[in-house]
Design a protein around this motif. Structure first.
Motif, PDB file in Angstrom:
ATOM      1  N   ARG A 121       0.831  -1.106  -0.005  1.00 25.85           N
ATOM      2  CA  ARG A 121      -0.070  -0.182   0.062  1.00 25.85           C
ATOM      3  C   ARG A 121       1.124   1.146  -0.196  1.00 25.85           C
ATOM      4  O   ARG A 121       0.517   2.043  -0.575  1.00 25.85           O
ATOM      5  CB  ARG A 121      -0.911  -0.014   0.989  1.00 25.85           C
ATOM      6  N   ILE A 124       2.335   1.875  -3.553  1.00 33.45           N
ATOM      7  CA  ILE A 124       1.223   2.241  -4.272  1.00 33.45           C
ATOM      8  C   ILE A 124       0.883   3.950  -3.905  1.00 33.45           C
ATOM      9  O   ILE A 124       1.120   4.447  -5.084  1.00 33.45           O
ATOM     10  CB  ILE A 124      -0.073   1.462  -3.860  1.00 33.45           C
ATOM     11  N   THR A 125       0.498   4.070  -2.515  1.00 32.96           N
ATOM     12  CA  THR A 125       0.529   5.506  -2.860  1.00 32.96           C
ATOM     13  C   THR A 125       1.493   6.327  -2.919  1.00 32.96           C
ATOM     14  O   THR A 125       1.369   7.564  -3.663  1.00 32.96           O
ATOM     15  CB  THR A 125       0.324   5.734  -0.701  1.00 32.96           C
ATOM     16  N   LEU A 127       3.365   5.698  -5.947  1.00 31.15           N
ATOM     17  CA  LEU A 127       3.425   5.541  -6.594  1.00 31.15           C
ATOM     18  C   LEU A 127       2.715   7.374  -7.660  1.00 31.15           C
ATOM     19  O   LEU A 127       3.098   7.975  -8.377  1.00 31.15           O
ATOM     20  CB  LEU A 127       3.168   4.356  -7.993  1.00 31.15           C
ATOM     21  N   ARG A 128       1.294   6.924  -6.696  1.00 33.57           N
ATOM     22  CA  ARG A 128       0.639   7.960  -7.303  1.00 33.57           C
ATOM     23  C   ARG A 128       1.096   8.995  -6.491  1.00 33.57           C
ATOM     24  O   ARG A 128       0.289   9.817  -7.847  1.00 33.57           O
ATOM     25  CB  ARG A 128      -0.929   7.625  -6.036  1.00 33.57           C
ATOM     26  N   ALA A 129       1.557   9.493  -6.127  1.00 34.95           N
ATOM     27  CA  ALA A 129       2.211  11.027  -5.151  1.00 34.95           C
ATOM     28  C   ALA A 129       3.260  10.943  -6.614  1.00 34.95           C
ATOM     29  O   ALA A 129       3.430  12.540  -6.549  1.00 34.95           O
ATOM     30  CB  ALA A 129       2.773  10.929  -3.912  1.00 34.95           C
TER      31      ALA A 129
END
Length: 130
Positions: A121, A124-125, A127-129
């Motif tokens: 998680r 993923i967080t 990478l989204r940032a």
């Protein structure tokens, strides 16, 4: 259901019956390679297999398993279901294929060795940032 016709058993719906021990030559365990084929073991065709004279030694059930493996990595359970063969028979036949170099067998990664869900998680967080 079953009837005796001549010297062979027949199932009125399915036709001639082949007993599992006939497919494995009476063997109940995979060959001397010591491989253990549990239900989740993954079977992959070995592209380096030479074939040739050994191809003639393969039975129809061996060929079915090889065909199913060529469609992609399969578990022993999937091969058993797709080939419509008992798991015990599939294990013995896979032992033959492994000893002859036609397939490779591996184990999936145990759950204890998988990354923690929290770490995934966070990745993923991150990478989204971006």
């Amino acid at each position: 259901m079953y009837e005796l016709s001549g010297s062979q058993w027949y199932d009125t719906d399915a036709g001639p019956l082949v007993r599992p021990y006939a497919m494995t030559g009476g063997r109940t365990e995979p060959g001397s390679g010591g491989a253990h084929f549990d239900l989740i073991a993954l079977v992959t065709p070995d592209d380096t297999a030479s074939g040739g004279s050994q191809d003639a030694l393969l039975g129809p059930e061996h060929r079915i398993l090889l065909t199913l493996c060529r469609n992609g990595t399969q578990s022993v359970a999937e091969l058993s279901a797709d080939a419509d063969l008992p798991v015990g028979v599939v294990r013995v036949l896979l032992g033959d294929l492994l000893e002859s170099g036609y397939v490779r067998v591996s184990r999936p990664v145990p759950p204890a060795e998988l990354p923690d869900e929290r770490v995934i998680r966070e990745v993923i967080t991150g990478l989204r940032a971006l």
